[in-house]
Design an enzyme around this catalytic site. Sequence first.
Site, PDB file in Angstrom:
ATOM      1  N   HIS A 270       0.867  -1.190   0.000  1.00  0.00           N
ATOM      2  CA  HIS A 270       0.000   0.000   0.000  1.00  0.00           C
ATOM      3  C   HIS A 270       0.902   1.239   0.000  1.00  0.00           C
ATOM      4  CE1 HIS A 270      -3.545   2.304   0.545  1.00  0.00           C
ATOM      5  NE2 HIS A 270      -3.787   2.125   1.824  1.00  0.00           N
ATOM      6  N   HIS A 316      -2.351  -2.126 -10.087  1.00  0.00           N
ATOM      7  CA  HIS A 316      -3.314  -1.552  -9.143  1.00  0.00           C
ATOM      8  C   HIS A 316      -4.484  -2.502  -8.968  1.00  0.00           C
ATOM      9  CE1 HIS A 316      -5.956   1.361  -7.142  1.00  0.00           C
ATOM     10  NE2 HIS A 316      -4.821   1.921  -6.789  1.00  0.00           N
ATOM     11  N   ARG A 325      -2.886  10.394 -11.470  1.00  0.00           N
ATOM     12  CA  ARG A 325      -2.010  11.048 -10.483  1.00  0.00           C
ATOM     13  C   ARG A 325      -0.551  10.929 -10.913  1.00  0.00           C
ATOM     14  NH1 ARG A 325      -3.773   7.793  -5.354  1.00  0.00           N
ATOM     15  NH2 ARG A 325      -3.355   6.172  -6.905  1.00  0.00           N
TER      16      ARG A 325
HETATM   17  C1  LIG Z   1      -0.936  -2.950  -6.345  1.00  0.00           C
HETATM   18  C2  LIG Z   1      -0.964  -4.485  -6.316  1.00  0.00           C
HETATM   19  C3  LIG Z   1      -0.742  -4.932  -4.862  1.00  0.00           C
HETATM   20  C4  LIG Z   1      -2.346  -4.954  -6.784  1.00  0.00           C
HETATM   21  O1  LIG Z   1      -2.443  -6.329  -6.532  1.00  0.00           O
HETATM   22  P1  LIG Z   1      -3.483  -7.240  -7.306  1.00  0.00           P
HETATM   23  O2  LIG Z   1      -4.781  -6.509  -7.443  1.00  0.00           O
HETATM   24  O3  LIG Z   1      -3.481  -8.572  -6.633  1.00  0.00           O
HETATM   25  O4  LIG Z   1      -2.828  -7.329  -8.748  1.00  0.00           O
HETATM   26  P2  LIG Z   1      -3.143  -8.363  -9.896  1.00  0.00           P
HETATM   27  O5  LIG Z   1      -4.533  -8.845  -9.879  1.00  0.00           O
HETATM   28  O6  LIG Z   1      -2.668  -7.682 -11.148  1.00  0.00           O
HETATM   29  O7  LIG Z   1      -2.178  -9.577  -9.533  1.00  0.00           O
HETATM   30  C5  LIG Z   1      -2.114 -10.706 -10.383  1.00  0.00           C
HETATM   31  C6  LIG Z   1      -0.686 -11.207 -10.434  1.00  0.00           C
HETATM   32  O8  LIG Z   1       0.134 -10.186 -11.057  1.00  0.00           O
HETATM   33  C7  LIG Z   1       1.229  -9.893 -10.215  1.00  0.00           C
HETATM   34  N1  LIG Z   1       1.546  -8.467 -10.292  1.00  0.00           N
HETATM   35  C8  LIG Z   1       0.707  -7.435 -10.068  1.00  0.00           C
HETATM   36  N2  LIG Z   1       1.387  -6.278 -10.139  1.00  0.00           N
HETATM   37  C9  LIG Z   1       2.663  -6.592 -10.425  1.00  0.00           C
HETATM   38  C10 LIG Z   1       3.827  -5.825 -10.600  1.00  0.00           C
HETATM   39  N3  LIG Z   1       3.854  -4.499 -10.451  1.00  0.00           N
HETATM   40  N4  LIG Z   1       4.982  -6.479 -10.880  1.00  0.00           N
HETATM   41  C11 LIG Z   1       4.988  -7.824 -10.999  1.00  0.00           C
HETATM   42  N5  LIG Z   1       3.921  -8.606 -10.817  1.00  0.00           N
HETATM   43  C12 LIG Z   1       2.761  -7.990 -10.531  1.00  0.00           C
HETATM   44  C13 LIG Z   1       0.718 -10.215  -8.821  1.00  0.00           C
HETATM   45  O9  LIG Z   1       1.814 -10.388  -7.906  1.00  0.00           O
HETATM   46  C14 LIG Z   1      -0.075 -11.476  -9.067  1.00  0.00           C
HETATM   47  O10 LIG Z   1       0.848 -12.529  -9.219  1.00  0.00           O
HETATM   48  P3  LIG Z   1       0.547 -13.986  -8.557  1.00  0.00           P
HETATM   49  O11 LIG Z   1      -0.738 -14.433  -9.177  1.00  0.00           O
HETATM   50  O12 LIG Z   1       1.738 -14.788  -8.942  1.00  0.00           O
HETATM   51  O13 LIG Z   1       0.419 -13.743  -7.073  1.00  0.00           O
HETATM   52  C15 LIG Z   1       0.105  -5.088  -7.243  1.00  0.00           C
HETATM   53  O14 LIG Z   1      -0.104  -4.627  -8.565  1.00  0.00           O
HETATM   54  C16 LIG Z   1       1.525  -4.747  -6.790  1.00  0.00           C
HETATM   55  O15 LIG Z   1       2.082  -5.450  -5.925  1.00  0.00           O
HETATM   56  N6  LIG Z   1       2.137  -3.668  -7.365  1.00  0.00           N
HETATM   57  C17 LIG Z   1       3.420  -3.227  -6.952  1.00  0.00           C
HETATM   58  C18 LIG Z   1       3.330  -2.479  -5.626  1.00  0.00           C
HETATM   59  C19 LIG Z   1       2.676  -1.129  -5.792  1.00  0.00           C
HETATM   60  O16 LIG Z   1       2.989  -0.382  -6.709  1.00  0.00           O
HETATM   61  N7  LIG Z   1       1.767  -0.790  -4.855  1.00  0.00           N
HETATM   62  C20 LIG Z   1       1.130   0.532  -4.830  1.00  0.00           C
HETATM   63  C21 LIG Z   1      -0.296   0.449  -5.224  1.00  0.00           C
HETATM   64  S1  LIG Z   1      -1.024   2.046  -5.284  1.00  0.00           S
END
Ligand SMILES: CC(C)(COP(=O)(O)OP(=O)(O)OC[C@H]1O[C@@H](n2cnc3c(N)ncnc32)[C@H](O)[C@@H]1OP(=O)(O)O)[C@@H](O)C(=O)NCCC(=O)NCCS
Length: 436
Positions: A270, A316, A325
């Site tokens: 987060h 996201h 943003r």
């Molecule tokens: C934001 C976040 C937590 C959302 O999670 P989510 O809704 O579960 O995302 P998804 O549905 O796209 O996830 C599906 C898969 O893609 C992967 N994935 C998602 N974003 C990714 C990224 N930036 N880099 C690599 N892999 C990613 C997930 O780890 C998940 O893999 P898994 O099935 O092996 O566990 C995720 O995109 C993330 O960890 N991003 C990086 C951290 C970040 O920028 N956070 C700030 C958010 S405002």
Amino acid sequence: MILEDRIEANVMIWQERINRLIKEHGSYVISDVTVAQICSGIRGVPIQISDISYVEPESGLRYRTYTINEVLNLLPRIEGSRYPLTGSIYYLLMGNEIPTLSKAMQIEDEWRSRAKVPQYVYDVIDAFPETASPMSMFSAAILSMSGQSKFYLEYEKGMPKDRYWHVMLEDSLDLTARAPRIAAYIYNRKYHGNQQIPADENLDLAANFAHMLGNDDPAYAELMRLFMLLHMDHENANVSAHTAHLVGSALSDIYLSCSAGLNGLAGPLHGLANQECCNWLLKLYHEFQGVPSKDQIRQYVEKTLQEGRVIPGYGHAVLRCTDPRFLAQMDFAKRNMPDDELFQTVMNVYEVVPGILKATGKVSNPWPNVDAITGTLQQHYGVKETDFYTVLFGTSRIMGFTAHVVWARALGKPIERPKALTTRHLESMISNSGYR
Ligand SMILES: CC(C)(COP(=O)(O)OP(=O)(O)OC[C@H]1O[C@@H](n2cnc3c(N)ncnc32)[C@H](O)[C@@H]1OP(=O)(O)O)[C@@H](O)C(=O)NCCC(=O)NCCS
């Protein structure tokens, strides 16, 4: 007080709308919850009504009904400034109306008159070892003010329910006025030998925050006005906002609620992501001793993924587009720091990463979010300590928390109590239903 009058004028209208929904359509079913949703973070399950902000997958954040671009264009600003006053955004969130400049200035004046931080708050911060995380200090400092919460004190004396939100609003204004001073105190204590910089009462809240962080460049004040605007809220169902709301639903005061929300914001998935993203970018930049080429970035991104890590700043839970943003900050950087090499790295990463994430076939949103650039702008203006970035974020985000909590009390929202099932319950519900 201007905000109290504005909310008072609106509260009945919203209450009537919600009461009518419950009375006339209370048994209307709006969604079915699947086993997969229950087992994976109640993803996408509607859990409440919140009209303060909303995230649309394809166009991003809306404050009340306004997109980020509309907010940037419509809200009032002081002469010579490109970015709206923080008081105007707070007024919009709380008051559901684009304020005039005079109204926005009245909020800024409210903050000025309430900004004095009690000495015991500084004592709480000083009791932490310097090695403690700045988010723990920030959360604890805010928590420490609970004992003097006006809500708590009046509740003890038996105030009637319809007064709750009025006193919550008082506490909210006190807290949001003090938060930048507390954050700046933590910053200067932890990283700058406790050389504290007195506030400048002539400045607006964001410019004053910039000043207390040690940079009087007018461009940094502009950045902080933009920063406060972009980070204030992001729908009331993300981890931190929902935590603050949930804790508030037990009639815990604003300090207890906001401190709890900040603890959620401190998590790496987060709010901590902006720190992680900046560290990741800095490492990339240093590994290739300057702005990396696209091939070098490709190599570095593949390595990050092979190590089983995510690319910070990308993806996201709700958005399915480049975060507006991110774009607003990119626009700021193009105007104010186009030659900054870390910014140029951000732009090259933006060209390379979405393609790689798309090719994995599993990432729902391959586009950058707000965190993919936030830290780069702070680095440029000298706030280089990345572990402080979540405190910056929190200083703005608690404004959103307070808007949700005040409105929840104004609308008489009840304590939240969803249902947890055991695995056995779920198994027998499925087998008894005849589902195959
Ligand atoms: C934001 C976040 C937590 C959302 O999670 P989510 O809704 O579960 O995302 P998804 O549905 O796209 O996830 C599906 C898969 O893609 C992967 N994935 C998602 N974003 C990714 C990224 N930036 N880099 C690599 N892999 C990613 C997930 O780890 C998940 O893999 P898994 O099935 O092996 O566990 C995720 O995109 C993330 O960890 N991003 C990086 C951290 C970040 O920028 N956070 C700030 C958010 S405002």
